[in-house]
Design a protein around this motif. Structure first.
Motif, PDB file in Angstrom:
ATOM      1  N   PHE A 244       8.996  -1.376   7.095  1.00 40.14           N
ATOM      2  CA  PHE A 244       8.086  -1.685   5.985  1.00 40.14           C
ATOM      3  C   PHE A 244       8.558  -0.878   4.776  1.00 40.14           C
ATOM      4  O   PHE A 244       9.409   0.019   4.896  1.00 40.14           O
ATOM      5  N   ASP A 245       7.997  -1.198   3.612  1.00 39.82           N
ATOM      6  CA  ASP A 245       8.444  -0.549   2.387  1.00 39.82           C
ATOM      7  C   ASP A 245       7.528   0.629   2.055  1.00 39.82           C
ATOM      8  O   ASP A 245       6.330   0.581   2.359  1.00 39.82           O
ATOM      9  N   ILE A 246       8.097   1.638   1.434  1.00 39.27           N
ATOM     10  CA  ILE A 246       7.278   2.813   1.073  1.00 39.27           C
ATOM     11  C   ILE A 246       6.098   2.405   0.182  1.00 39.27           C
ATOM     12  O   ILE A 246       5.018   2.988   0.256  1.00 39.27           O
ATOM     13  N   ASN A 247       6.305   1.359  -0.623  1.00 39.37           N
ATOM     14  CA  ASN A 247       5.221   0.880  -1.511  1.00 39.37           C
ATOM     15  C   ASN A 247       4.106   0.193  -0.732  1.00 39.37           C
ATOM     16  O   ASN A 247       3.057  -0.122  -1.305  1.00 39.37           O
ATOM     17  N   GLN A 248       4.313  -0.061   0.554  1.00 41.39           N
ATOM     18  CA  GLN A 248       3.270  -0.730   1.354  1.00 41.39           C
ATOM     19  C   GLN A 248       2.365   0.278   2.076  1.00 41.39           C
ATOM     20  O   GLN A 248       1.447  -0.127   2.790  1.00 41.39           O
ATOM     21  N   ILE A 252      -1.182  -0.240   4.140  1.00 40.74           N
ATOM     22  CA  ILE A 252      -1.371   0.138   5.558  1.00 40.74           C
ATOM     23  C   ILE A 252      -2.632   1.004   5.686  1.00 40.74           C
ATOM     24  O   ILE A 252      -3.463   0.804   6.579  1.00 40.74           O
ATOM     25  N   LEU A 253      -2.798   1.948   4.737  1.00 44.35           N
ATOM     26  CA  LEU A 253      -3.994   2.807   4.776  1.00 44.35           C
ATOM     27  C   LEU A 253      -5.257   1.978   4.584  1.00 44.35           C
ATOM     28  O   LEU A 253      -6.264   2.190   5.260  1.00 44.35           O
ATOM     29  N   PHE A 254      -5.192   0.995   3.700  1.00 47.14           N
ATOM     30  CA  PHE A 254      -6.346   0.114   3.476  1.00 47.14           C
ATOM     31  C   PHE A 254      -6.687  -0.627   4.772  1.00 47.14           C
ATOM     32  O   PHE A 254      -7.849  -0.693   5.182  1.00 47.14           O
TER      33      PHE A 254
END
Ligand SMILES: NC(=O)c1ccc[n+]([C@@H]2O[C@H](COP(=O)([O-])OP(=O)(O)OC[C@H]3O[C@@H](n4cnc5c(N)ncnc54)[C@H](O)[C@@H]3O)[C@@H](O)[C@H]2O)c1
Length: 299
Positions: A244-248, A252-254
């Motif tokens: 996955f991308d760091i911007n995602q 993921i937290l959401f």
């Protein structure tokens, strides 16, 4: 049994949805299936989850039996009475506890299963060892070099561990929560990919979750660094990395905050106290989870 109707369902997590259940209920109705019928769920975890739900809601509930055909369904999904479907990209959002009348496990089905699907099932077996039984973790690691043909004794032991925990706490008030180790983060990662129409193996997402939640256990001083490294180094060598991308990370937290197991927006998870022992309901700061996700991306 006077006669049987066979209903084939499309495979894949993307089909673990209510509209497929609707079609099956309509077919049941067309076939005039009555309340004395028994549904036999023959297939992987998608079928036992969805078939259990279908049987449990049809005419307020008819009996069902599980005959799991994937390793993951044998050692985990078919045992324990959690049934359900996804709601769009949200994993297992709709479901109920409903227990099968019986589960029949026949390892003969495993001969046609791909290596990736075997590894997928092994992920939940590793989890059973890590949360409950250090010897099981060790014997699984030793066996993993020659995963095929699979050792039936290991399957039996993993089912035994899952069943023991379920019998203590069938409705997940406390002890059963241990089975969610690796899943708080694993499910969020799996949901992320599902929402983007790129489903990944449930077990592979759980392995990512296990690595990150073991890191959190170490950073919260519950397990020592050596144990964390033992888990991480074995699993990263033997499982593909989920990219996955760091911007995602925010996404993921959401998704983690939507987890059924949380309350009041606080992320709670199962953590390890040592290999073979776990503790439930530990509140974890978002910053530490973010650090864990970055650690996973960086290795
Ligand atoms: N209810 C629970 O407690 C629980 C626990 C863990 C996982 N699950 C759920 O289980 C699902 C994953 O299960 P799965 O990995 O079995 O997925 P799956 O049911 O999608 O099966 C994986 C694939 O393998 C195929 N397959 C099944 N048996 C086969 C065989 N013997 N030979 C060749 N191919 C075969 C299926 O057709 C499918 O294409 C997820 O939806 C997950 O959420 C539920």
């Amino acid at each position: 049994l006077s006669y049987a109707e066979i209903i084939e369902l499309p495979s894949g997590e993307e089909n673990k949805q209510l509209d497929i259940c609707m079609q099956v209920w309509e077919t049941f109705t067309d076939y005039q299936i009555d309340r004395n019928a028994i549904v036999i769920n023959l297939g992987g975890g998608v079928i036992s989850d969805m078939g259990g739900l279908i049987a449990s809601l049809y005419k307020r509930g008819i009996k069902f039996i599980n005959i799991p055909t994937s390793l993951l369904a044998m050692v985990d999904a078919s045992v324990g009475g959690k049934t359900g479907v996804d709601l769009g990209g949200y994993k297992n959002q709709i479901g109920l506890f409903s227990f099968p009348k019986s589960v029949f496990v026949d390892p003969c089905f495993l001969t046609t299963l791909s290596l990736d699907h075997l590894k997928n099932g092994y992920a939940e077996m590793f989890k059973h060892g890590l949360i409950f039984d250090k010897d099981h973790w060790k014997e699984l690691k030793d066996n993993f070099v020659s995963i095929e043909p699979i050792n039936v004794e290991l399957i039996k032991k993993s089912i035994f561990i899952k069943n023991t925990i379920v019998l203590i706490d069938p409705f997940e008030k406390n002890e059963r929560k241990k089975l969610n180790f690796g899943h708080t983060i694993g499910h969020a990662i799996e949901s992320l990919f599902l929402q983007n129409n790129k489903p990944i193996f449930h077990g592979f997402a759980v392995i990512a979750g296990i690595i990150i939640e073991s890191f959190i256990s170490f950073r919260m001083e519950l397990i020592c660094e050596n144990e964390f490294l033992e888990i991480k180094e074995f699993l990263i060598v033997n499982y593909p990395k989920i990219k996955f991308d760091i911007n995602q990370i925010d996404e993921i937290l959401f998704l983690m905050k939507q987890d059924k197991k949380n309350n009041q927006n606080q992320i709670k998870m199962v953590l390890l106290q040592s290999i073979g022992s776990s503790i439930v309901d530990i509140a974890v700061d978002s910053e530490l989870i973010e650090e864990g996700l970055k650690m996973y991306l960086d290795y």
